[in-house]
Write a protein that holds these residues in place. Structure first.
Motif, PDB file in Angstrom:
ATOM      1  N   VAL A  82       0.841  -1.206   0.000  1.00  0.00           N
ATOM      2  CA  VAL A  82       0.000   0.000   0.000  1.00  0.00           C
ATOM      3  C   VAL A  82       0.873   1.252   0.000  1.00  0.00           C
ATOM      4  O   VAL A  82       0.633   2.198  -0.762  1.00  0.00           O
ATOM      5  CB  VAL A  82      -0.948  -0.005   1.215  1.00  0.00           C
ATOM      6  CG1 VAL A  82      -1.666   1.340   1.332  1.00  0.00           C
ATOM      7  CG2 VAL A  82      -1.962  -1.125   1.092  1.00  0.00           C
ATOM      8  N   ASP A  83       1.902   1.271   0.821  1.00  0.00           N
ATOM      9  CA  ASP A  83       2.785   2.438   0.912  1.00  0.00           C
ATOM     10  C   ASP A  83       3.525   2.689  -0.400  1.00  0.00           C
ATOM     11  O   ASP A  83       3.675   3.837  -0.834  1.00  0.00           O
ATOM     12  CB  ASP A  83       3.799   2.245   2.043  1.00  0.00           C
ATOM     13  CG  ASP A  83       3.141   2.227   3.420  1.00  0.00           C
ATOM     14  OD1 ASP A  83       2.000   2.728   3.532  1.00  0.00           O
ATOM     15  OD2 ASP A  83       3.759   1.717   4.368  1.00  0.00           O
ATOM     16  N   ILE A 113      -0.927  -5.745  -5.525  1.00  0.00           N
ATOM     17  CA  ILE A 113      -1.888  -6.818  -5.271  1.00  0.00           C
ATOM     18  C   ILE A 113      -1.836  -7.139  -3.787  1.00  0.00           C
ATOM     19  O   ILE A 113      -0.763  -7.443  -3.251  1.00  0.00           O
ATOM     20  CB  ILE A 113      -1.577  -8.057  -6.118  1.00  0.00           C
ATOM     21  CG1 ILE A 113      -1.650  -7.709  -7.608  1.00  0.00           C
ATOM     22  CG2 ILE A 113      -2.555  -9.185  -5.794  1.00  0.00           C
ATOM     23  CD1 ILE A 113      -1.235  -8.810  -8.533  1.00  0.00           C
ATOM     24  N   ILE A 114      -2.984  -7.041  -3.134  1.00  0.00           N
ATOM     25  CA  ILE A 114      -3.039  -7.195  -1.682  1.00  0.00           C
ATOM     26  C   ILE A 114      -4.207  -8.089  -1.285  1.00  0.00           C
ATOM     27  O   ILE A 114      -5.084  -8.378  -2.087  1.00  0.00           O
ATOM     28  CB  ILE A 114      -3.178  -5.824  -0.981  1.00  0.00           C
ATOM     29  CG1 ILE A 114      -4.496  -5.148  -1.395  1.00  0.00           C
ATOM     30  CG2 ILE A 114      -1.988  -4.929  -1.283  1.00  0.00           C
ATOM     31  CD1 ILE A 114      -4.823  -3.900  -0.617  1.00  0.00           C
ATOM     32  N   SER A 115      -4.209  -8.501  -0.020  1.00  0.00           N
ATOM     33  CA  SER A 115      -5.391  -9.148   0.532  1.00  0.00           C
ATOM     34  C   SER A 115      -6.438  -8.064   0.754  1.00  0.00           C
ATOM     35  O   SER A 115      -6.128  -6.876   0.748  1.00  0.00           O
ATOM     36  CB  SER A 115      -5.051  -9.858   1.843  1.00  0.00           C
ATOM     37  OG  SER A 115      -4.503  -8.940   2.772  1.00  0.00           O
ATOM     38  N   GLY A 116      -7.668  -8.476   0.973  1.00  0.00           N
ATOM     39  CA  GLY A 116      -8.764  -7.497   0.986  1.00  0.00           C
ATOM     40  C   GLY A 116      -8.914  -6.707   2.261  1.00  0.00           C
ATOM     41  O   GLY A 116      -9.971  -6.722   2.878  1.00  0.00           O
ATOM     42  N   ILE A 117      -7.856  -6.024   2.666  1.00  0.00           N
ATOM     43  CA  ILE A 117      -7.962  -5.187   3.853  1.00  0.00           C
ATOM     44  C   ILE A 117      -8.764  -3.933   3.532  1.00  0.00           C
ATOM     45  O   ILE A 117      -8.894  -3.531   2.371  1.00  0.00           O
ATOM     46  CB  ILE A 117      -6.575  -4.797   4.401  1.00  0.00           C
ATOM     47  CG1 ILE A 117      -5.806  -3.934   3.380  1.00  0.00           C
ATOM     48  CG2 ILE A 117      -5.775  -6.025   4.782  1.00  0.00           C
ATOM     49  CD1 ILE A 117      -4.524  -3.344   3.926  1.00  0.00           C
ATOM     50  N   GLU A 118      -9.273  -3.301   4.552  1.00  0.00           N
ATOM     51  CA  GLU A 118     -10.041  -2.069   4.356  1.00  0.00           C
ATOM     52  C   GLU A 118      -9.077  -0.894   4.264  1.00  0.00           C
ATOM     53  O   GLU A 118      -8.236  -0.698   5.142  1.00  0.00           O
ATOM     54  CB  GLU A 118     -11.005  -1.866   5.521  1.00  0.00           C
ATOM     55  CG  GLU A 118     -11.981  -0.721   5.307  1.00  0.00           C
ATOM     56  CD  GLU A 118     -13.048  -0.671   6.384  1.00  0.00           C
ATOM     57  OE1 GLU A 118     -13.783   0.321   6.416  1.00  0.00           O
ATOM     58  OE2 GLU A 118     -13.135  -1.631   7.180  1.00  0.00           O
ATOM     59  N   LEU A 119      -9.186  -0.118   3.203  1.00  0.00           N
ATOM     60  CA  LEU A 119      -8.293   1.022   2.989  1.00  0.00           C
ATOM     61  C   LEU A 119      -9.081   2.324   3.021  1.00  0.00           C
ATOM     62  O   LEU A 119     -10.156   2.421   2.434  1.00  0.00           O
ATOM     63  CB  LEU A 119      -7.583   0.900   1.640  1.00  0.00           C
ATOM     64  CG  LEU A 119      -6.529  -0.200   1.488  1.00  0.00           C
ATOM     65  CD1 LEU A 119      -5.917  -0.143   0.097  1.00  0.00           C
ATOM     66  CD2 LEU A 119      -5.446  -0.073   2.540  1.00  0.00           C
TER      67      LEU A 119
END
Length: 325
Positions: free
Chosen positions: A136-137, A148-154
Motif C-alpha cells: 500500500v505504501d 496486489i493485496i489481501s482485501g484489507i479495508e483502505l
C-alpha cells in the motif's frame, strides 16, 4: 534579440554535415538560395560568424564547430524521443512496476509476468514482494504502478482499490493424510490435529480461530508463521495441516500437497490497488486483462477451489463480507 528558429538550426546542421549549401538543400528538399538565406539569418541572429566563404566554399569557424557539437546532442535526443514515441504506439518498450503480497508471488505472478513479457518484448517488469501494508505504501507514493493485496479495508484517498477475486480459504493436508479421501473438510475433522497457524497479528488468524472455537474443536497449535506459502511448506513436510489462500495452495498441490474445500466458508479477498491521481497506462491495462484471464483459468483448473466471485449460497448464508479485514 531575435530568437533562433528550428529551421535555421536545421539548415546550419545540414551544411555542417554535407559541406555545401547545394548538398544541404537536397537533404532538406529546399532550394539552394533558401539554405543560403537561412544561414545568413542564422548568423545575424546569433551575432557570430560561423563560416568563412572561400571560392564558393563554406569553411566552418571554430565557433561553428563548437556550436555544432551542441546541435548534434540536441538532434540525437530528438531522434531518440521520436523512436521512443513510435515504439510506445506499439508498446514494445516501457516499464511496469508491480508490488505484491507474498500469497500470489510464489508461482502465479512470476508465471503471469513471463506471459506478459512474451506478449510485449522489450518491456521491463519489476516485481517487489512485500507485506500488504508495505505494498500500500509503495503504491500510495507512486513508486509502483499497481499492487496486489489481501482485501484489507483502505481509507487512503491517494489509492484506488478494486476487487480481483472474492475467494475462500482452503484446507491443505500432507500426502497420505487420513482425510485425503474427503471431498470437504469441516472443523470437527481436524480435532486434535497439529495446526499451522498464520501470524497472531493477522486478522485472518482470528477468523480461523473463531470457526474452530464456535464448533468447540481443539487443535494442537504448535506452529505459527506469517506467510501462507511457509504454512504450505510446513504441511508438505508433514508438520500438520492448515487453512491458506487458494492460489498459494494450488501451487503447492503440484508439489504433492492435498488441497480440499473447507466448510464453513472463511472468506479471502484479493484486491488490486493503483495510484488514484494517475491515469492507467496501456501496459497496466494489458497486464490486468491478462491477470483476469489467468484467474478465470485458475478457477476452472481448480474446479472451484479458487473462486473469483462470491457464490450466491454464501450470500444467503450471511457470509457476504469477503476479505481479510
Amino acid at each position: 534579440m531575435a530568437k533562433l528558429t528550428y529551421r535555421q538550426i536545421e539548415a546550419f546542421r545540414a551544411v555542417m554535415v554535407n559541406g555545401t549549401t547545394r548538398a544541404a538543400a537536397e537533404t532538406l528538399f529546399v532550394s539552394q538560395p533558401a539554405v543560403s538565406r537561412l544561414l545568413t539569418d542564422f548568423e545575424e541572429t546569433i551575432g557570430v560568424k560561423m563560416f568563412e566563404r572561400r571560392r564558393r566554399r563554406l569553411i566552418p569557424t571554430p565557433e561553428a564547430r563548437f556550436f555544432y557539437e551542441e546541435v548534434e546532442r540536441a538532434f540525437v535526443s530528438l531522434e531518440k524521443l521520436s523512436r521512443v514515441a513510435e515504439e510506445l504506439r506499439e508498446f514494445p518498450l516501457g516499464a511496469l512496476r508491480i508490488a505484491s503480497m507474498p500469497a500470489v508471488s510464489v508461482e502465479f505472478l512470476p508465471a503471469l509476468t513471463d506471459q506478459f513479457c512474451q506478449l510485449h518484448p522489450g518491456v521491463s517488469v519489476t516485481l517487489q514482494v512485500r507485506n500488504t501494508q508495505q505494498v500500500v505504501d509503495l503504491v500510495a507514493s507512486q513508486h509502483f504502478d499497481m499492487g496486489i493485496i489481501s482485501g484489507i479495508e483502505l481509507n487512503d484517498p491517494s489509492i484506488e482499490i478494486n476487487v480481483l477475486a472474492d475467494s475462500r480459504l482452503v484446507c491443505v493436508l500432507p500426502s497420505r493424510h487420513r482425510l485425503a479421501s474427503h471431498d470437504v473438510i469441516r472443523p470437527q475433522d481436524l480435532e486434535g490435529e497439529i495446526f499451522v497457524s498464520l501470524g497472531s497479528e493477522q486478522s485472518i488468524r482470528k477468523k480461523i480461530d473463531s470457526v474452530f472455537d464456535r464448533e468447540g474443536v481443539s487443535r494442537q497449535l504448535m506452529i505459527d508463521t506469517q506467510l501462507h506459502y511457509a504454512a504450505c511448506a510446513f504441511v508438505l513436510a508433514g508438520n500438520g495441516v492448515s487453512l491458506v489462500d487458494p492460489i498459494t495452495a494450488w501451487h503447492y498441490r503440484r508439489l504433492g500437497l492435498i488441497v480440499k474445500r473447507f466448510e464453513p466458508r472463511v472468506p479471502y479477498r484479493y484486491s488490486i490497488i493503483a495510484p488514484k491521481q494517475r491515469g492507467q497506462s496501456d501496459l497496466a491495462r494489458s497486464f490486468l486483462e491478462l491477470l483476469d484471464k489467468s484467474l478465470i483459468e485458475l478457477e476452472k483448473e481448480s474446479a472451484g477451489l479458487f473462486e473469483r466471485k462470491l457464490q450466491p449460497e454464501a450470500l444467503v448464508a450471511g457470509n457476504g463480507v469477503a476479505g481479510n479485514k
